[in-house]
Write a protein that holds these residues in place. Structure first.
Motif, PDB file in Angstrom:
ATOM      1  N   ARG A  28       0.755  -2.707  -6.486  1.00  0.00           N
ATOM      2  CA  ARG A  28       1.084  -4.109  -6.718  1.00  0.00           C
ATOM      3  C   ARG A  28       2.586  -4.301  -6.938  1.00  0.00           C
ATOM      4  O   ARG A  28       3.180  -5.248  -6.469  1.00  0.00           O
ATOM      5  CB  ARG A  28       0.310  -4.652  -7.925  1.00  0.00           C
ATOM      6  N   LEU A  50       4.937  -2.420  -5.763  1.00  0.00           N
ATOM      7  CA  LEU A  50       5.613  -2.239  -4.469  1.00  0.00           C
ATOM      8  C   LEU A  50       5.507  -3.518  -3.639  1.00  0.00           C
ATOM      9  O   LEU A  50       6.467  -3.938  -3.000  1.00  0.00           O
ATOM     10  CB  LEU A  50       5.001  -1.055  -3.714  1.00  0.00           C
ATOM     11  N   GLU A  51       4.329  -4.136  -3.682  1.00  0.00           N
ATOM     12  CA  GLU A  51       4.147  -5.406  -2.959  1.00  0.00           C
ATOM     13  C   GLU A  51       5.069  -6.484  -3.531  1.00  0.00           C
ATOM     14  O   GLU A  51       5.683  -7.247  -2.791  1.00  0.00           O
ATOM     15  CB  GLU A  51       2.689  -5.869  -3.094  1.00  0.00           C
ATOM     16  N   VAL A 109      12.825   2.309  -0.174  1.00  0.00           N
ATOM     17  CA  VAL A 109      12.432   2.271  -1.573  1.00  0.00           C
ATOM     18  C   VAL A 109      13.264   3.317  -2.313  1.00  0.00           C
ATOM     19  O   VAL A 109      13.534   4.392  -1.787  1.00  0.00           O
ATOM     20  CB  VAL A 109      10.929   2.621  -1.697  1.00  0.00           C
ATOM     21  N   LYS A 156      10.030  -4.736   5.505  1.00  0.00           N
ATOM     22  CA  LYS A 156       9.129  -3.585   5.499  1.00  0.00           C
ATOM     23  C   LYS A 156       9.745  -2.516   4.620  1.00  0.00           C
ATOM     24  O   LYS A 156      10.918  -2.152   4.802  1.00  0.00           O
ATOM     25  CB  LYS A 156       8.946  -3.060   6.930  1.00  0.00           C
ATOM     26  N   LEU A 157       8.970  -2.027   3.656  1.00  0.00           N
ATOM     27  CA  LEU A 157       9.475  -0.947   2.808  1.00  0.00           C
ATOM     28  C   LEU A 157       9.284   0.371   3.534  1.00  0.00           C
ATOM     29  O   LEU A 157       8.218   0.647   4.074  1.00  0.00           O
ATOM     30  CB  LEU A 157       8.712  -0.913   1.484  1.00  0.00           C
ATOM     31  N   VAL A 158      10.320   1.173   3.574  1.00  0.00           N
ATOM     32  CA  VAL A 158      10.208   2.482   4.209  1.00  0.00           C
ATOM     33  C   VAL A 158      10.550   3.565   3.195  1.00  0.00           C
ATOM     34  O   VAL A 158      11.053   3.286   2.103  1.00  0.00           O
ATOM     35  CB  VAL A 158      11.098   2.597   5.473  1.00  0.00           C
ATOM     36  N   ARG A 171       8.550  -5.857  -2.378  1.00  0.00           N
ATOM     37  CA  ARG A 171       8.728  -6.265  -0.990  1.00  0.00           C
ATOM     38  C   ARG A 171       8.933  -7.784  -0.897  1.00  0.00           C
ATOM     39  O   ARG A 171       9.827  -8.270  -0.224  1.00  0.00           O
ATOM     40  CB  ARG A 171       7.501  -5.867  -0.169  1.00  0.00           C
TER      41      ARG A 171
END
Lengths: 434, 145
Positions: free
Chosen positions: A383, A385-386, A373, A407-409, A389
């Motif tokens: 939301r 961030l989702e 990110v 997958k966000l890291v 993704r």
């Protein structure tokens, strides 16, 4: 344009010229190189092709062919006509030797003069050749091209970075030729010496011989105040001068009057449509010393379709971002990690740093891309961030034609390194059979 | 409005503990914690005594951190306390994204935290006679180290 009669020739004229030159080179290698004679005979193909389409059934040449022919086994010209040899670095095995006749050296000078002109160079320029002089093709390749163009040529070679900076300032260098990472080192060294490179008359850099990213390009351009141009070549095919970017900075024009480019699927060995990524394959059309026929470079690129505003009609290949050795096959689809990087570069909210993690779920391969990110994200917005993704997943799916979990890291959590970053983590063996 | 520290947490074991330890090592005291999670990641929301310092220390340890403005309101510690507050906001069309509460030791009222997307929230609550906290009520006004 240094040779507009070729660089801007019509595609029809080019196709005729290519076929004529192809027939000539196939005949020369068949008559003079036992390895090619055997390969052609084994494949049942005749050097007397009547169309470029016929050529698609010819056998490939690989690095191992050149190693096994070490040192002179693949030369197609008599040794008395060879006037120079160069050699590849041998980082991945035994070194290989390439030989040039006087005609090759002359053509090479023309091609490198084109390259420098492609970066905006003229006889009024001062070219600092910081590529190494010696067995490596970089230094002498640029040197002869710069002289052919009529520019002042500074044969300083690599090393002694403070002297590079001093010479750059005192001699009024306008074009710098070196590897991109060395350009950064020069800029930093100049800063340490209390000098701002941006105050110097530098206008362009012709950078190559190692993989680099668009981020690095922007960094160099900002630090040095020049236009950074990507150049491409490999000693087995010529050295620098095979392809180079123009000032559009969107892909490298392949010198198609001297080199036939094909992009193939490295698994099926079939050509891929224009625009699709694959392995770059070159055939030299004019080389005398050591021509190569369908030489598999292991470099990954694609043809950038469309007409270039610069006026050159030669097709463009995209900057080489990976090696076929890095290719993944995910549920039957070839995926090059560099494609993922390109997708990420176009999505706001994520950094272009990623890792592909392969694992087993039951008997199925499971693929997950870890994406950083961006540090300035609003981390309170669950939301968003989702959504981010899912958007990354959708962009990857549309560009690569394969569904991959994202997958966000955390920002900066993926190891940084230019070129040889560990992009793929394979956990499948560690997990054992499930 | 007061400052809340929002921390992005990758879904991996021990990560929340690592966040808490980072704050502890920096001698930062958490007053309230709320974790929102999805299948793949979580976001920890923290009210603490030195939010700017918390952000700096967490970023130093590699966490993704934002400072978020939230409304903190004193809420009578009795049945219906929260309902009154929410109805007040709802009557003025102020939308609440999320809310959580904490009670200070020895205090008679709870502190309610609201994330709203509306600048009028604090004024609406004050007009209804509620006490809206200013930063100095909850934490030190710190600099980011």
């Amino acid at each position: 344009m240094f040779q507009p009669e070729y660089e801007a020739m019509s595609r029809d004229d080019l196709a005729s010229l290519q076929l004529e030159r192809l027939r000539d080179v196939l005949r020369r290698v068949y008559d003079n190189v036992p390895l090619y004679r055997k390969k052609f005979d084994d494949a049942g193909v005749s050097p007397d092709v009547t169309s470029l389409e016929d050529f698609a059934s010819f056998p490939f040449t690989v690095k191992d062919d050149m190693r096994s022919a070490y040192p002179y086994g693949m030369f197609a010209a008599p040794l008395r006509d060879i006037v120079r040899v160069h050699s590849s670095s041998g980082t991945t095995g035994q070194i290989t030797v390439v030989g040039y006749t006087q005609v090759d050296i002359d053509n090479w000078a023309d091609l490198m003069a084109r390259t420098i002109a492609c970066a905006g160079g003229t006889p009024d320029d001062v070219v600092q050749v910081t590529y190494g002089y010696g067995l490596f093709t970089g230094g002498l390749g640029v040197h002869y091209g710069s002289e052919r163009l009529g520019a002042i040529t500074i044969p300083i070679s690599g090393g002694n970075t403070k002297r590079q900076v001093q010479v750059m300032k005192d001699f009024g260098t306008t074009i710098l030729a070196c590897t991109p990472s060395y350009a950064l080192l020069i800029a930093e060294t100049a800063q340490d010496m209390g000098m701002d490179v941006r105050d110097l008359p530098l206008k362009a850099g012709i950078f190559g011989a190692e993989p680099w990213s668009d981020n690095m390009r922007r960094q160099i351009e900002e630090l040095m105040g020049l236009t950074a141009i990507d150049i491409y070549g490999l000693s087995e095919v010529l050295g620098p001068g095979v392809a180079s970017e123009c000032l559009e900075q969107n892909g490298l024009h392949v010198n198609e009057d001297h080199f036939l480019i094909e992009i193939i699927d490295p698994e099926t060995l079939q050509p891929v449509p224009d625009g699709e990524p694959g392995e770059v394959v070159f055939t030299t059309l004019t080389k005398q010393g050591i021509p190569v026929i369908r030489y598999r470079t292991r470099d990954v690129s694609r043809i950038i379709p469309g007409v270039c505003p610069c006026g050159r009609t030669f097709r463009k290949m995209e900057r080489v971002t990976g090696r076929t050795d890095d290719m993944l096959i995910i549920r039957g689809v070839n995926v090059f990690p560099s494609q993922i990087e390109q997708v990420l570069a176009g999505v706001t909210g994520v950094a272009p740093h990623y890792q592909v993690v392969l694992s087993k779920r039951g008997s199925m391969d499971h693929v997950e891309v870890h994406v950083e990110v961006a540090p300035d994200t609003d981390f309170d917005e669950v939301r968003e961030l989702e959504t981010l993704r899912r958007r990354v997943g959708a962009e990857i799916a549309s560009a690569l034609a394969v569904n991959i979990d994202v997958k966000l890291v955390e920002p900066k959590s993926i190891a940084r390194s230019e070129g040889k970053a560990k992009r793929v983590i394979d956990l499948r063996d560690e997990q054992g059979g499930v | 409005m007061v400052e809340q520290v929002s921390v992005f947490l990758e879904n991996k074991p021990g990560h929340l503990a690592q966040m808490a330890r980072t704050l502890a090592d920096a001698d930062i005291n958490m007053r309230a914690l709320m974790v929102a999670d999805t299948q793949d990641f979580g976001v920890a929301r923290v009210i603490c005594d030195r939010p700017r310092a918390a952000k700096a220390h967490l970023e130093g340890e590699g966490f993704g951190v934002s400072i978020t403005s939230v409304v903190a309101v004193e809420m009578p510690d009795r049945p219906g306390g929260l309902a009154d507050v929410l109805e007040t906001l709802g009557a003025q069309g102020v939308n609440v994204e999320y809310a959580y509460a904490f009670v200070e030791p020895g205090a008679e009222a709870a502190v309610d935290i609201f994330k709203v997307d509306d600048d009028r929230a604090a004024a609406v609550l004050e007009a209804a006679g509620l006490r809206v906290y200013v930063p100095e009520d909850l934490y030190e006004l710190d600099s980011p180290v």
